[in-house]
Motif scaffolding. Structure first.
Motif, PDB file in Angstrom:
ATOM      1  N   LYS A   9       0.858  -1.180  -0.129  1.00  0.00           N
ATOM      2  CA  LYS A   9       0.124   0.071   0.078  1.00  0.00           C
ATOM      3  C   LYS A   9       0.902   1.240  -0.058  1.00  0.00           C
ATOM      4  CE  LYS A   9      -2.959  -3.192   1.550  1.00  0.00           C
ATOM      5  NZ  LYS A   9      -2.363  -4.526   1.337  1.00  0.00           N
ATOM      6  N   THR A  10       0.362   2.370  -0.514  1.00  0.00           N
ATOM      7  CA  THR A  10       1.191   3.609  -0.498  1.00  0.00           C
ATOM      8  C   THR A  10       1.494   4.039   0.953  1.00  0.00           C
ATOM      9  OG1 THR A  10      -0.763   4.943  -0.756  1.00  0.00           O
ATOM     10  CG2 THR A  10       0.525   4.405  -2.733  1.00  0.00           C
ATOM     11  N   ARG A  11       0.672   3.784   1.901  1.00  0.00           N
ATOM     12  CA  ARG A  11       1.039   4.344   3.206  1.00  0.00           C
ATOM     13  C   ARG A  11       2.398   3.459   3.626  1.00  0.00           C
ATOM     14  NH1 ARG A  11      -3.592   1.343   3.520  1.00  0.00           N
ATOM     15  NH2 ARG A  11      -3.590  -0.428   4.866  1.00  0.00           N
ATOM     16  N   GLU A  12       2.478   2.137   3.176  1.00  0.00           N
ATOM     17  CA  GLU A  12       3.801   1.506   3.652  1.00  0.00           C
ATOM     18  C   GLU A  12       5.194   2.285   3.149  1.00  0.00           C
ATOM     19  OE1 GLU A  12       1.984  -2.956   4.354  1.00  0.00           O
ATOM     20  OE2 GLU A  12       2.058  -2.370   2.193  1.00  0.00           O
ATOM     21  N   LEU A  13       4.973   3.039   1.959  1.00  0.00           N
ATOM     22  CA  LEU A  13       6.217   3.472   1.466  1.00  0.00           C
ATOM     23  C   LEU A  13       6.086   4.992   1.798  1.00  0.00           C
ATOM     24  CD1 LEU A  13       8.618   3.127  -0.043  1.00  0.00           C
ATOM     25  CD2 LEU A  13       7.414   3.464  -2.235  1.00  0.00           C
ATOM     26  N   PHE A  14       4.949   5.868   1.436  1.00  0.00           N
ATOM     27  CA  PHE A  14       4.892   7.056   1.534  1.00  0.00           C
ATOM     28  C   PHE A  14       4.218   7.762   2.855  1.00  0.00           C
ATOM     29  CE2 PHE A  14       4.263   6.210  -2.884  1.00  0.00           C
ATOM     30  CZ  PHE A  14       5.446   6.660  -3.418  1.00  0.00           C
ATOM     31  N   SER A  48      11.389   3.769 -10.541  1.00  0.00           N
ATOM     32  CA  SER A  48      11.876   5.240 -10.597  1.00  0.00           C
ATOM     33  C   SER A  48      11.774   5.611  -9.201  1.00  0.00           C
ATOM     34  CB  SER A  48      11.454   6.256 -11.481  1.00  0.00           C
ATOM     35  OG  SER A  48       9.904   6.346 -11.311  1.00  0.00           O
ATOM     36  N   LEU A  49      10.676   5.198  -8.274  1.00  0.00           N
ATOM     37  CA  LEU A  49      10.659   5.666  -6.896  1.00  0.00           C
ATOM     38  C   LEU A  49      11.801   5.359  -5.872  1.00  0.00           C
ATOM     39  CD1 LEU A  49       6.888   4.624  -6.223  1.00  0.00           C
ATOM     40  CD2 LEU A  49       7.767   6.915  -6.463  1.00  0.00           C
ATOM     41  N   PHE A  50      12.786   4.403  -6.593  1.00  0.00           N
ATOM     42  CA  PHE A  50      13.666   4.070  -5.504  1.00  0.00           C
ATOM     43  C   PHE A  50      15.309   4.425  -6.241  1.00  0.00           C
ATOM     44  CE2 PHE A  50       9.995   1.302  -4.962  1.00  0.00           C
ATOM     45  CZ  PHE A  50      10.080   1.181  -3.675  1.00  0.00           C
ATOM     46  N   HIS A  51      15.799   5.300  -5.608  1.00  0.00           N
ATOM     47  CA  HIS A  51      17.050   5.971  -6.182  1.00  0.00           C
ATOM     48  C   HIS A  51      18.262   5.311  -5.637  1.00  0.00           C
ATOM     49  CE1 HIS A  51      14.775   8.953  -7.964  1.00  0.00           C
ATOM     50  NE2 HIS A  51      13.895   8.994  -6.952  1.00  0.00           N
ATOM     51  N   ASN A  52      18.100   4.514  -4.243  1.00  0.00           N
ATOM     52  CA  ASN A  52      19.193   3.996  -3.710  1.00  0.00           C
ATOM     53  C   ASN A  52      18.955   3.120  -2.656  1.00  0.00           C
ATOM     54  OD1 ASN A  52      18.554   5.327  -1.049  1.00  0.00           O
ATOM     55  ND2 ASN A  52      19.342   7.397  -2.097  1.00  0.00           N
ATOM     56  N   ASP A  55      15.969   3.718   0.072  1.00  0.00           N
ATOM     57  CA  ASP A  55      14.693   3.747  -0.569  1.00  0.00           C
ATOM     58  C   ASP A  55      14.158   2.331  -0.444  1.00  0.00           C
ATOM     59  OD1 ASP A  55      14.782   6.494  -0.801  1.00  0.00           O
ATOM     60  OD2 ASP A  55      15.308   6.383  -2.972  1.00  0.00           O
ATOM     61  N   PHE A  56      14.766   1.212  -0.713  1.00  0.00           N
ATOM     62  CA  PHE A  56      14.270  -0.025  -0.546  1.00  0.00           C
ATOM     63  C   PHE A  56      14.212  -0.590   0.888  1.00  0.00           C
ATOM     64  CE2 PHE A  56      16.141  -0.033  -4.729  1.00  0.00           C
ATOM     65  CZ  PHE A  56      15.208  -0.695  -5.580  1.00  0.00           C
ATOM     66  N   ASP A  57      14.865   0.042   1.705  1.00  0.00           N
ATOM     67  CA  ASP A  57      14.797  -0.138   3.167  1.00  0.00           C
ATOM     68  C   ASP A  57      13.327   0.216   3.746  1.00  0.00           C
ATOM     69  OD1 ASP A  57      17.126  -1.774   2.969  1.00  0.00           O
ATOM     70  OD2 ASP A  57      18.385  -0.197   3.623  1.00  0.00           O
TER      71      ASP A  57
END
Length: 139
Positions: A9-14, A48-52, A55-57
């Motif tokens: 879900k977006t809340r888990e990332l954003f 493209s949301l992940f730059h390094n 970001d994955f962590d």
């Protein structure tokens, strides 16, 4: 046995419930509401949301399950991740496989193929997509 997918879900990332950006990845697998019962973890937003690596962590179920994560790359980014995830990329070049060997090339939908080829009488028989990269050759 059919694999079960957990879709982030977006809340888990954003941290909020906004919609995923355009280009959402959807797999034809049964859904699991529990991330702990899932076989595959799908990040439906663009790679493209992940730059390094940091970001994955941010993904809460990533650590220890990296090889069970699936990402979709829809942009022109030439970022290499060096992770054991599955990367579905529309811009994959063979030389990139040394860095991201779990990458798979997928077609890029084309809305207006008329710039490449005139429309045949009766239209095209099949869906049109671009698979590869622009060589800069014009006709």
């Amino acid at each position: 046995m059919k694999l079960k997918q957990y879709i982030y879900k977006t809340r888990e990332l954003f941290g909020d419930d906004r919609a995923w950006p355009p280009g959402e990845l959807v797999l034809d697998l049964p859904l699991s509401d529990s991330p702990y019962e899932a076989d595959i973890y799908v990040v439906p937003g663009s790679l493209s949301l992940f730059h390094n690596h940091a970001d994955f962590d941010k993904l809460p179920y990533f650590k220890g399950r990296e090889h069970r994560h699936v990402f979709l790359g829809l942009g022109e980014s030439e970022t290499f991740y060096g992770l054991p995830c599955l990367f579905l990329r529309t811009n994959l070049k063979q030389s990139w496989l040394a860095s991201d060997p779990n990458s798979i090339a997928v077609p890029w939908p084309i809305d207006d193929f008329n710039s490449c080829s005139p429309m045949p009488t009766g239209g095209f028989s099949y869906d049109i997509s671009f698979h590869g990269w622009d060589s800069g050759i014009t006709r």
